[in-house]
Design a protein around this motif. Sequence first.
Motif, PDB file in Angstrom:
ATOM      1  N   LYS A  34      -4.422   4.038 -11.740  1.00 30.17           N
ATOM      2  CA  LYS A  34      -3.944   2.928 -12.381  1.00 30.17           C
ATOM      3  C   LYS A  34      -2.171   2.861 -12.321  1.00 30.17           C
ATOM      4  O   LYS A  34      -1.693   1.679 -12.256  1.00 30.17           O
ATOM      5  CB  LYS A  34      -4.514   3.088 -14.127  1.00 30.17           C
ATOM      6  CG  LYS A  34      -5.752   2.802 -13.953  1.00 30.17           C
ATOM      7  CD  LYS A  34      -6.500   2.750 -15.351  1.00 30.17           C
ATOM      8  CE  LYS A  34      -7.751   2.839 -15.596  1.00 30.17           C
ATOM      9  NZ  LYS A  34      -8.472   3.010 -16.797  1.00 30.17           N
ATOM     10  N   ARG A  35      -1.621   3.925 -12.618  1.00 32.16           N
ATOM     11  CA  ARG A  35      -0.380   4.324 -12.671  1.00 32.16           C
ATOM     12  C   ARG A  35       0.194   3.698 -11.253  1.00 32.16           C
ATOM     13  O   ARG A  35       1.144   2.754 -10.920  1.00 32.16           O
ATOM     14  CB  ARG A  35       0.166   5.591 -12.854  1.00 32.16           C
ATOM     15  CG  ARG A  35       1.812   5.830 -12.704  1.00 32.16           C
ATOM     16  CD  ARG A  35       2.097   7.222 -13.182  1.00 32.16           C
ATOM     17  NE  ARG A  35       3.358   7.585 -13.191  1.00 32.16           N
ATOM     18  CZ  ARG A  35       3.989   7.886 -11.950  1.00 32.16           C
ATOM     19  NH1 ARG A  35       3.381   7.919 -10.774  1.00 32.16           N
ATOM     20  NH2 ARG A  35       5.424   8.253 -11.997  1.00 32.16           N
ATOM     21  N   ALA A  36      -0.372   4.051 -10.083  1.00 34.73           N
ATOM     22  CA  ALA A  36      -0.171   3.856  -8.659  1.00 34.73           C
ATOM     23  C   ALA A  36      -0.003   2.371  -8.388  1.00 34.73           C
ATOM     24  O   ALA A  36       0.466   1.771  -7.735  1.00 34.73           O
ATOM     25  CB  ALA A  36      -0.650   4.720  -7.846  1.00 34.73           C
ATOM     26  N   ASP A  37      -1.160   1.713  -8.947  1.00 29.95           N
ATOM     27  CA  ASP A  37      -1.596   0.328  -8.834  1.00 29.95           C
ATOM     28  C   ASP A  37      -0.523  -0.519  -9.335  1.00 29.95           C
ATOM     29  O   ASP A  37      -0.010  -1.577  -8.928  1.00 29.95           O
ATOM     30  CB  ASP A  37      -2.861   0.010  -9.385  1.00 29.95           C
ATOM     31  CG  ASP A  37      -4.226   0.405  -8.571  1.00 29.95           C
ATOM     32  OD1 ASP A  37      -3.887   0.551  -7.390  1.00 29.95           O
ATOM     33  OD2 ASP A  37      -5.229   0.474  -9.168  1.00 29.95           O
ATOM     34  N   SER A  38       0.100  -0.201 -10.480  1.00 31.72           N
ATOM     35  CA  SER A  38       1.210  -0.837 -11.205  1.00 31.72           C
ATOM     36  C   SER A  38       2.261  -0.767 -10.182  1.00 31.72           C
ATOM     37  O   SER A  38       3.219  -1.697 -10.143  1.00 31.72           O
ATOM     38  CB  SER A  38       1.406  -0.228 -12.415  1.00 31.72           C
ATOM     39  OG  SER A  38       0.434  -0.273 -13.516  1.00 31.72           O
ATOM     40  N   ALA A  39       2.672   0.328  -9.727  1.00 28.57           N
ATOM     41  CA  ALA A  39       3.917   0.708  -9.008  1.00 28.57           C
ATOM     42  C   ALA A  39       3.679  -0.244  -7.620  1.00 28.57           C
ATOM     43  O   ALA A  39       4.559  -0.888  -7.131  1.00 28.57           O
ATOM     44  CB  ALA A  39       3.903   1.874  -8.339  1.00 28.57           C
ATOM     45  N   GLY A  40       2.494  -0.422  -7.137  1.00 34.81           N
ATOM     46  CA  GLY A  40       2.162  -1.149  -5.873  1.00 34.81           C
ATOM     47  C   GLY A  40       2.349  -2.737  -6.145  1.00 34.81           C
ATOM     48  O   GLY A  40       3.055  -3.367  -5.197  1.00 34.81           O
ATOM     49  N   ILE A  59       0.800  -1.329  -0.105  1.00 35.89           N
ATOM     50  CA  ILE A  59      -0.062  -0.180  -0.006  1.00 35.89           C
ATOM     51  C   ILE A  59       0.754   1.063  -0.107  1.00 35.89           C
ATOM     52  O   ILE A  59       0.486   2.232  -0.703  1.00 35.89           O
ATOM     53  CB  ILE A  59      -1.096   0.213   1.258  1.00 35.89           C
ATOM     54  CG1 ILE A  59      -1.890  -1.177   1.237  1.00 35.89           C
ATOM     55  CG2 ILE A  59      -1.659   1.279   1.363  1.00 35.89           C
ATOM     56  CD1 ILE A  59      -2.751  -1.378   2.273  1.00 35.89           C
ATOM     57  N   CYS A  60       1.935   1.211   0.874  1.00 37.68           N
ATOM     58  CA  CYS A  60       2.794   2.459   0.847  1.00 37.68           C
ATOM     59  C   CYS A  60       3.424   2.719  -0.544  1.00 37.68           C
ATOM     60  O   CYS A  60       3.855   3.660  -0.834  1.00 37.68           O
ATOM     61  CB  CYS A  60       3.736   2.435   1.861  1.00 37.68           C
ATOM     62  SG  CYS A  60       3.147   2.331   3.542  1.00 37.68           S
ATOM     63  N   CYS A  61       3.735   1.470  -1.229  1.00 39.02           N
ATOM     64  CA  CYS A  61       4.381   1.715  -2.672  1.00 39.02           C
ATOM     65  C   CYS A  61       3.493   2.436  -3.323  1.00 39.02           C
ATOM     66  O   CYS A  61       3.797   3.300  -4.194  1.00 39.02           O
ATOM     67  CB  CYS A  61       4.862   0.379  -3.233  1.00 39.02           C
ATOM     68  SG  CYS A  61       6.256  -0.434  -2.391  1.00 39.02           S
ATOM     69  N   HIS A  62       2.227   2.124  -3.343  1.00 40.11           N
ATOM     70  CA  HIS A  62       1.043   2.793  -4.304  1.00 40.11           C
ATOM     71  C   HIS A  62       1.316   4.175  -3.788  1.00 40.11           C
ATOM     72  O   HIS A  62       1.194   5.149  -4.743  1.00 40.11           O
ATOM     73  CB  HIS A  62      -0.167   2.288  -3.796  1.00 40.11           C
ATOM     74  CG  HIS A  62      -1.435   3.012  -4.362  1.00 40.11           C
ATOM     75  ND1 HIS A  62      -2.005   2.596  -5.557  1.00 40.11           N
ATOM     76  CD2 HIS A  62      -1.876   4.111  -4.026  1.00 40.11           C
ATOM     77  CE1 HIS A  62      -2.955   3.480  -5.869  1.00 40.11           C
ATOM     78  NE2 HIS A  62      -2.966   4.200  -5.020  1.00 40.11           N
ATOM     79  N   GLU A  63       1.168   4.570  -2.553  1.00 40.98           N
ATOM     80  CA  GLU A  63       1.094   5.964  -2.255  1.00 40.98           C
ATOM     81  C   GLU A  63       2.571   6.635  -2.502  1.00 40.98           C
ATOM     82  O   GLU A  63       2.761   7.936  -3.001  1.00 40.98           O
ATOM     83  CB  GLU A  63       1.089   6.060  -0.659  1.00 40.98           C
ATOM     84  CG  GLU A  63      -0.295   5.579  -0.405  1.00 40.98           C
ATOM     85  CD  GLU A  63      -1.636   6.014  -0.858  1.00 40.98           C
ATOM     86  OE1 GLU A  63      -1.468   7.226  -1.336  1.00 40.98           O
ATOM     87  OE2 GLU A  63      -2.559   5.478  -1.193  1.00 40.98           O
ATOM     88  N   LEU A  64       3.592   5.928  -2.431  1.00 40.72           N
ATOM     89  CA  LEU A  64       5.099   6.557  -3.071  1.00 40.72           C
ATOM     90  C   LEU A  64       4.982   6.991  -4.345  1.00 40.72           C
ATOM     91  O   LEU A  64       5.596   7.708  -4.707  1.00 40.72           O
ATOM     92  CB  LEU A  64       6.185   5.766  -2.506  1.00 40.72           C
ATOM     93  CG  LEU A  64       6.191   5.754  -1.081  1.00 40.72           C
ATOM     94  CD1 LEU A  64       7.240   4.420  -0.975  1.00 40.72           C
ATOM     95  CD2 LEU A  64       6.935   6.868  -0.691  1.00 40.72           C
TER      96      LEU A  64
END
Length: 425
Positions: A322-328, A255-260
Amino acid sequence: METNAISAATGRGATVVLTTWPWGVLTAAVAFLCAMVIQRMTGGLALRPLWHGAAAPWTERARLAYPGWVTLTLGQIFQPFLWLLVAGTFPDERGFGVVPLVGLAAFVGAGLASVRLESRVRARPVSLLDWACAWAVQGLLYFAPGLVLIVLLPWLPAKFNWTVLCLALTYLSLLLILSLGGTLVLARWTGLLRPAPERLQTIVDLAVQRMGVQRPVACVLRWKAANALAFPFGRVVAVTDVALNSCTDEELLAICCHELAHLNEPRRIHFARLSGQFAWLPLLLMGPLCGALGSQGGSLVALGSFLLAHLLVRRMRLALEKRADSAGQAHEGEAGTYARALEKLYQINLMPAVTRSWFLTHPQLYDRLLAVGITPDYPRPRPPSRWRAKVALAFMLLGTVFCVLIWVGVVQMVQLPVKGSSGLP
């Protein structure tokens, strides 16, 4: 000597005198009781199918609960507003506190009923403090543009002049202050935002190492929802206490990776998000626009600009989610961890995996899971009912208007006119 009083003379010469404050307190008590009862009845009506589906999977329970969430939320807005209209008929020489008192009483009454229903739905206690903190958080994070708008509207003239320019600049300045750090300052000052405990700080540091980005400030947000948020201009990652207590370290890491990923969006994207806060400006200028273009033309321009701006911002936010989901997913560690964490947040909040709303800022959960390569072990859920919340809200409005009219009728029947008038308007 003048006094701020409501006085009535009966046909036999007797006189009843009530000052504004006692009469206002009495109205506040009536508003509190009516709002609590109506909220309980209509909220229960919207949630009725859920009581019969208690053993259903969480996706079905979330679908059945959604009309109830809509009814309870809007009921805490509509009912106080209608009672405020009644309170506004009281004399306002020294009793200016009566109006907010009545509105606050209706708000608390509706909130008390909502807390009890929500505790039953979630099968865990939700306190009045949780309720108050939730509204404070939403007011700071989501409703600030609208709240500032409401404060400034009464001062707005009907035609364009220097006053309009000053109020528009004031509005933009306040939103800038809030967006560039004022919200974080207020959240810390009120105790809603606290420094991260060692566990969360360790998780955020590990996420920073995996992504190779600058270290943000980690905080815990007091909110009864399971969620995590990013504040780009303050470089803050906040995880709610419910999410912190409900998710594993691996899930919180994903989850934190998504927020980062949100924190490390291009600077131009951050300023595009900031410009979305100004989408409410056309509504502030609706009065002068109507004065210049006519009521229909001004309303069309103001509302059209507002809706267009929100649709553009929504489209941008959906792409960024969607971009943040990919990072998560890319930095989740064990495969499927991010999808499990995402689904757990929805399950804790009892929010449906599929909805019909046009104003969603996040993709549907079911589509998000498919996008990160996870096919759920359940078919695509049906969206929540279209009509149940509408029926419940219609009964709520009718019930509130009925109570308001009855109360005004009682006032007129006992003949308690405002000074210089023959009755309560």
